[in-house]
Design an enzyme around this catalytic site. Structure first.
Site, PDB file in Angstrom:
ATOM      1  N   HIS A   1      39.221  46.178  46.072  1.00 54.86           N
ATOM      2  CA  HIS A   1      38.765  46.232  44.682  1.00 54.86           C
ATOM      3  C   HIS A   1      39.792  47.029  43.906  1.00 54.86           C
ATOM      4  O   HIS A   1      40.289  48.047  44.383  1.00 54.86           O
ATOM      5  CB  HIS A   1      37.390  46.890  44.592  1.00 54.86           C
ATOM      6  CG  HIS A   1      36.703  46.693  43.277  1.00 54.86           C
ATOM      7  ND1 HIS A   1      37.207  47.174  42.095  1.00 54.86           N
ATOM      8  CD2 HIS A   1      35.545  46.056  42.949  1.00 54.86           C
ATOM      9  CE1 HIS A   1      36.393  46.853  41.099  1.00 54.86           C
ATOM     10  NE2 HIS A   1      35.383  46.165  41.598  1.00 54.86           N
TER      11      HIS A   1
ATOM     12  N   ASP B   1      31.909  37.955  49.193  1.00 53.11           N
ATOM     13  CA  ASP B   1      30.955  37.889  48.090  1.00 53.11           C
ATOM     14  C   ASP B   1      31.442  36.926  47.009  1.00 53.11           C
ATOM     15  O   ASP B   1      30.658  36.223  46.384  1.00 53.11           O
ATOM     16  CB  ASP B   1      30.664  39.279  47.504  1.00 53.11           C
ATOM     17  CG  ASP B   1      31.918  40.001  46.992  1.00 53.11           C
ATOM     18  OD1 ASP B   1      33.049  39.508  47.214  1.00 53.11           O
ATOM     19  OD2 ASP B   1      31.758  41.073  46.366  1.00 53.11           O
ATOM     20  N   HIS B   2      32.777  36.876  46.813  1.00 52.43           N
ATOM     21  CA  HIS B   2      33.395  35.980  45.828  1.00 52.43           C
ATOM     22  C   HIS B   2      34.901  36.083  46.005  1.00 52.43           C
ATOM     23  O   HIS B   2      35.388  36.876  46.818  1.00 52.43           O
ATOM     24  CB  HIS B   2      32.989  36.361  44.398  1.00 52.43           C
ATOM     25  CG  HIS B   2      33.324  37.779  44.018  1.00 52.43           C
ATOM     26  ND1 HIS B   2      34.551  38.150  43.519  1.00 52.43           N
ATOM     27  CD2 HIS B   2      32.582  38.917  44.093  1.00 52.43           C
ATOM     28  CE1 HIS B   2      34.560  39.457  43.296  1.00 52.43           C
ATOM     29  NE2 HIS B   2      33.376  39.960  43.636  1.00 52.43           N
TER      30      HIS B   2
ATOM     31  N   SER C   1      30.064  40.523  42.575  1.00 51.62           N
ATOM     32  CA  SER C   1      29.431  40.981  43.806  1.00 51.62           C
ATOM     33  C   SER C   1      27.923  40.816  43.766  1.00 51.62           C
ATOM     34  O   SER C   1      27.306  40.416  44.764  1.00 51.62           O
ATOM     35  CB  SER C   1      29.787  42.450  44.062  1.00 51.62           C
ATOM     36  OG  SER C   1      31.169  42.599  44.259  1.00 51.62           O
TER      37      SER C   1
ATOM     38  N   GLU D   1      34.252  42.291  50.017  1.00 47.22           N
ATOM     39  CA  GLU D   1      34.557  42.321  48.593  1.00 47.22           C
ATOM     40  C   GLU D   1      35.772  41.453  48.274  1.00 47.22           C
ATOM     41  O   GLU D   1      36.855  41.641  48.837  1.00 47.22           O
ATOM     42  CB  GLU D   1      34.819  43.765  48.152  1.00 47.22           C
ATOM     43  CG  GLU D   1      35.375  43.916  46.744  1.00 47.22           C
ATOM     44  CD  GLU D   1      34.373  43.599  45.659  1.00 47.22           C
ATOM     45  OE1 GLU D   1      34.730  42.858  44.725  1.00 47.22           O
ATOM     46  OE2 GLU D   1      33.229  44.079  45.764  1.00 47.22           O
TER      47      GLU D   1
END
Length: 661
Positions: free
Chosen positions: A450, A504-505, A332, A293
């Site tokens: 996150h 994911d990014h 995501s 993440e």
């Protein structure tokens, strides 16, 4: 004012509420523009923001008040129906004021997080109140308190004010009432459309800057969110936003940009369907994707970032590391889309969330399930978030291991079990599956990095203070990954498994560029038994991961993926990265030429300087522009025409005859 009230009669409350809402939008726009003043580069830009902003605001209040403006001349009065209508009108005005105030108050923190006004993400998060409220309560108590106070204050003040502006209204003669209603309706429709053209006003019509946030300053957040909701009802399509291109040209250019021999394309329903032969022609291997993440390259020292990912740095030295890997998007679900389906990004939502792709959509899980693999998704949170569970179960994943399946996790935060708990779970699952002797594919998705960045105490030495920062959360996520890798190396499944760790990014996609290229740079390493250590400096995209892993695992197949099998040579002229930021698409070549497609603004070309992370306008060859244009359109075309369905995918030899060269 008394004369003004008398002349407007039953329309006076609507007029006063409209003026109040425009003032709210204008004051907010002034404050936001001053906050972001360094990104507004000229007087003409300031003028465009406020002139076009007023146009957007007028359209917004027309949408908001067109119905009560139409009904007020017909229903207002001192009779019983008029008294009921006065109460309804007060509720409507109060709710309208609250919407305007609340959305503008919510805008600064949203911009801080996403560098845009509230949009479809704002709506999508509302679908998951448990997770979102938990996140807000853990990390944003002050913002939550202020939002509550703003809500209460607006409702109280709005309700009291609405009483004063709806009293003692002058009423027109009965025969003028329907005339006034019809005229008001016509004016409201014209104001809401804000144009006599075929298409009504939309954000593309007032866009003027290459900086998406500057364009968003022109809007108000109520309009931005409602427009996003409308688009979600009829999903966005590249053909609505980008310059037109004939379908046959799109197909020809996309096929030409693939690294596939013309003889390996399969004639049939899907233009990109082709035979793919694995580099590994010995025993099949397990595949494990560790999707991290928000773990951008700027948090990895080996990739030019800060030193908070020592375990990824070690993997970069020990495994097959891609130094120029770029994410497909900024969320995501876009990363999940890329690594599990190889589907190229579009202006629409990720296929993980689209209705038509919930079954019979190609994924490597479905392909591997047909090759007798056990297919699994492991996640520390609730897998229903972002529609993951429904999409995965409908497209080849047979085993979901999410938070309800965890036993006595060490630490639980707003987004579920910690990354340590997640990787412990993964190790237990892989050990169990390896004992069964059946090959397995597992997607492991982390969540500790996150907002609000929660992780267990006494696990890492904090990089900075306070404890709950993105840098510390990244450091913890890396720590948990390192613990897992150490276990995996000593396990029974290590030698027979191909692992890939990939983000994911990036954590946030800031910048004045239409697509901030530097914020798409992510770490990616393939490792495991038999993987030779080397650094791969080719330009690659997230959509290249799935074909590469299938090749390393020994899976021959027929599939529609356009990504490259990186175990094989890829000519420099074919190397590219595809990036999508909301509706903005970017295509970058190996020599840092960039082509962007923006809604309402057509095609622009640049040169990217990675040393300073800057795009500078520069000419690009027409053949590169054509390839970029076609690939920007391909995802929407493939989705609309069902070119990416699971039924079009086979094992080599199942439905096609071909002798491997």
């Amino acid at each position: 004012m008394t004369n003004f009230k008398r002349r407007l009669g039953p329309l006076y409350p609507i007029a006063m509420a409209s003026i109040a809402v425009v003032l709210i939008f204008t004051l907010s726009r002034i404050a936001l523009s001053l906050w972001q003043a360094e990104r507004i580069d000229s007087f003409s830009s300031w003028f465009s923001i406020f002139a076009s902003g007023l146009r957007i605001d007028i359209a917004s209040i027309c949408f908001l008040f067109i119905l009560p403006a139409f009904l007020s001349p017909l229903l207002s009065g001192e009779h019983r129906l008029g008294q009921v209508w006065r109460w309804v009108l007060r509720v409507w005005i109060t709710a309208g004021l609250w919407l305007a105030v609340y959305m503008e108050a919510a805008t600064p923190p949203f911009i801080s997080e996403y560098d845009l006004r509230p949009n479809r993400l704002f709506i999508e998060y509302l679908v998951y109140p448990k997770e979102v409220f938990g996140m807000l309560w853990s990390g944003y108590k002050l913002e939550l308190l202020l939002a509550t106070m703003v809500t209460i204050a607006t409702l109280v003040i709005g309700w009291k004010w609405s009483r004063s502006i709806t009293r003692d209204l002058a009423m027109p003669k009965w025969y003028w009432r329907p005339v006034i209603a019809v005229v008001v309706l016509a004016i409201g429709i014209l104001g809401a459309r804000s144009t006599l053209g075929h298409r009504p006003l939309n954000p593309a019509m007032v866009a003027f800057s290459s900086d998406p946030l500057v364009n968003d300053l022109t809007l108000n957040s109520s309009y931005a969110v409602i427009f996003a909701a409308k688009q979600m009802g009829s999903e966005a399509n590249a053909f609505e936003f980008y310059p037109k291109m004939p379908q046959q040209d799109i197909v020809a250019q996309v096929r030409a940009s693939m690294n596939v021999s013309p003889n390996d394309f399969v004639n049939g329903e899907a233009p990109t369907l082709a035979k793919r032969y694995a580099s590994n022609q010995q025993s099949q291997k397990n595949i494990v994707i560790l999707l991290l993440e928000s773990h951008g390259a700027r948090y990895v020292k080996s990739l030019g970032g800060i030193d908070v990912s020592p375990n990824i740095d070690q993997l970069i030295n020990d495994g097959w590391a891609f130094t120029r890997m770029y994410a497909s998007g900024t969320r995501s679900v876009r990363g999940l889309e890329a690594v599990t389906t190889g589907f190229s990004p579009t202006p629409a939502r990720s296929v993980v969330k689209l209705g038509k792709s919930q079954t019979n959509f190609f994924t490597i899980a479905d392909l591997l399930a047909h090759n007798d693999y056990h297919t699994q998704f492991i996640y520390g949170g609730e897998s229903h978030f972002d529609n993951m569970k429904r999409f995965f179960l409908g497209n080849g994943f047979t085993d979901i291991q999410d938070f309800p399946t965890f036993t006595n996790p060490k630490f639980v935060g707003s987004w579920g079990a910690s990354d340590e708990d997640l990787f412990n779970k993964a190790d237990q699952q892989f050990t169990r599956l390896s004992k069964q002797g059946k090959p397995f594919f597992s997607l492991v998705f982390t969540s500790s990095n996150h907002s609000p960045f929660e992780y267990p105490d006494n696990t890492i030495k904090p990089y900075n203070q306070p404890k709950n920062t993105v840098e510390n959360a990244v450091h913890y996520a890396d720590y948990a990954l390192g613990q897992f890798v150490a276990k995996a190396k000593a396990s029974s499944y290590w030698n027979n498994t191909v692992f890939a760790v990939i983000a994911d990014h990036d954590a946030r996609s800031f910048g004045s560029s239409p697509v901030p290229i530097g914020h798409f740079h992510i770490p990616a390493v393939i490792f495991g038994g038999g993987i030779e250590a080397h650094k791969d400096d080719r330009l690659v995209s997230q959509i290249d991961l799935a074909p590469t892993l299938l090749s390393l695992a020994g899976i021959n197949s027929v599939n529609p993926m356009i990504g490259f099998d990186l175990t094989k040579p890829v000519p420099v002229e074919k190397q590219r990265a595809l990036m999508q930021r909301d509706k903005n698409f970017a295509w970058m070549t190996a020599n840092n030429q960039v082509v962007t497609l923006l809604p309402g603004q057509g095609i622009a070309t640049y040169r990217y300087d990675s040393n300073v992370d800057k795009l500078s306008p520069a000419p690009v060859a027409q053949n590169v522009i054509d390839q970029a244009h076609a690939n920007a359109m391909w995802g929407s075309l493939a989705f609309e025409k069902d070119y990416y369905t699971a039924r079009n995918s086979y094992k080599v030899g199942d439905s096609v005859n071909h002798t491997q060269p």
